[in-house]
Design an enzyme around this catalytic site. Sequence first.
Site, mmCIF file in Angstrom:
data_model
loop_
_atom_site.group_PDB
_atom_site.id
_atom_site.type_symbol
_atom_site.label_atom_id
_atom_site.label_comp_id
_atom_site.label_asym_id
_atom_site.label_seq_id
_atom_site.Cartn_x
_atom_site.Cartn_y
_atom_site.Cartn_z
ATOM 1 N N PRO A 1 0.832 -1.085 0.089
ATOM 2 C CA PRO A 1 -0.405 -0.047 0.181
ATOM 3 C C PRO A 1 1.107 0.903 0.227
ATOM 4 O O PRO A 1 1.680 1.314 0.927
ATOM 5 C CB PRO A 1 -1.666 -0.010 0.876
ATOM 6 C CG PRO A 1 -1.022 -1.405 1.576
ATOM 7 C CD PRO A 1 0.200 -2.001 1.114
ATOM 8 N N CYS A 2 1.070 1.973 -0.931
ATOM 9 C CA CYS A 2 1.485 3.167 -1.315
ATOM 10 C C CYS A 2 1.258 4.817 -0.367
ATOM 11 O O CYS A 2 1.549 5.502 -0.712
ATOM 12 C CB CYS A 2 1.619 3.633 -2.905
ATOM 13 S SG CYS A 2 0.174 3.829 -3.259
ATOM 14 N N GLN A 3 0.241 4.332 0.784
ATOM 15 C CA GLN A 3 -0.689 5.715 0.855
ATOM 16 C C GLN A 3 0.167 6.777 1.434
ATOM 17 O O GLN A 3 0.245 7.855 1.297
ATOM 18 C CB GLN A 3 -2.330 5.652 1.128
ATOM 19 C CG GLN A 3 -3.373 4.955 0.679
ATOM 20 C CD GLN A 3 -3.426 3.766 0.198
ATOM 21 O OE1 GLN A 3 -1.822 3.104 0.241
ATOM 22 N NE2 GLN A 3 -4.242 3.570 -0.381
#
Length: 430
Positions: free
Chosen positions: A95-97
């Site tokens: 996940p890149c948030q």
Amino acid sequence: MSKTDGGPRRSGEKRPQPTAIDLFSGAGGASLGLVHAGFDLRLAVELHPMYGETHAANLPGQFLAADLKELDAEKIANTAGVGVEELDVLFAGPPCQGFSMLGSRVVWDERNNLFKEVLRVGSALKPKAIVIENVPGLVTLANGAYLRAILEGLKEIGYEASCAELLAAAYGAPQMRWRLIIIAWRKDLGIPHGYGFPQPSHGSSPIGRLLPNCSILPEELEGFVNTREALGDLPAIQAGEHTDVYSGVPETEYQKKMRHGLTTELHNHYAAALSAVNLERLALLKPGQDWRDLPHELLPAGMQRAKRKDHTRRYRRMTWNGIPRSVVTRFRDPKTGEYTHPEQNRTISIREAARLQGFPDSFIFHGTRSSQYEQVGNAVPVPLADAIAAEVKRCLSGELGTRLDKPFSRRPVPQIGIRGELIEQAMLQF
């Protein structure tokens, strides 16, 4: 003989299909790219169980709905049916948030440490190649400390790793979406770092020439798939409506590719319902216009106080000849960015966004509509994944292509060399 050949083969002997596992698979953008490139997708791992419905309807291989932090490597290997050093590619898109320029970019965001789980699984399975996909924000977060930690971690578990920023539009996806790609080879294969990065198939710029969050000249966009070429054949709908039937024929190569094998039935072509005031706003916007072109009294209270140089993509209507912006999970909301249809008073549909991500129309998204928006917005662009997977596959077969060359020459990154490799020990403790 290259060590990647796996030994001599008799004439006419068929090469076994390479195997792959996709971690943090989401709806399956990377998985589909791997399948397109000829990989035997053994397993996809994703936290959200609902995504498993989409996987089961569209992709081969097993699906595990699990938190990778709570999943031991033996379980992954047994489910995928691979032993130590047998797996060809471990693909992972944590996940890149926490890394994104659109996100909080908080250094202590726990999602930023999920790369450790990829290293843990990689160390146990020892695949031939590890591919990690993320956002360009990873390059600058904590002054590059996280990127260096990942590259150093890969080195410590026995891999030669490199990184580069790749633009999805340069590989056929109609979208200005940048991804930070790390490709690591197990050292005993003898593949030097810098191999496995596909050369762009669209446009005229090599890797490293165009930069995220920087101006791009009109001539540098030539050759990319534009909005009309991608979406122009899809039927008109109103906000809050959907249709399940095509109304015209595909006219461009991209449209034909997206509709391959289909006749009349159309899936996921739903546009979100909008409030009366949002519909009033959109009705006043021409292609290319945004919130600054709206009457002051029609703006949301917060934007009435905004500086005109800020938020320039909010409420922007797309243009037919432009290259769409990066799809996010909130593309249903016109204030999020440039997601208003070029002609119709609505935001783009789930199917239209899926096309921008490179999913063919035959790929059907399941689950709630809210989940479908998330599945599409979080996906790896399929054409980009396809290109990476195909290049990695060629390298595994002993056919090394073009080596990465100065991918950060226009924006130097400390301690990253001309092949995208780490050139100095820089492991930080997290």
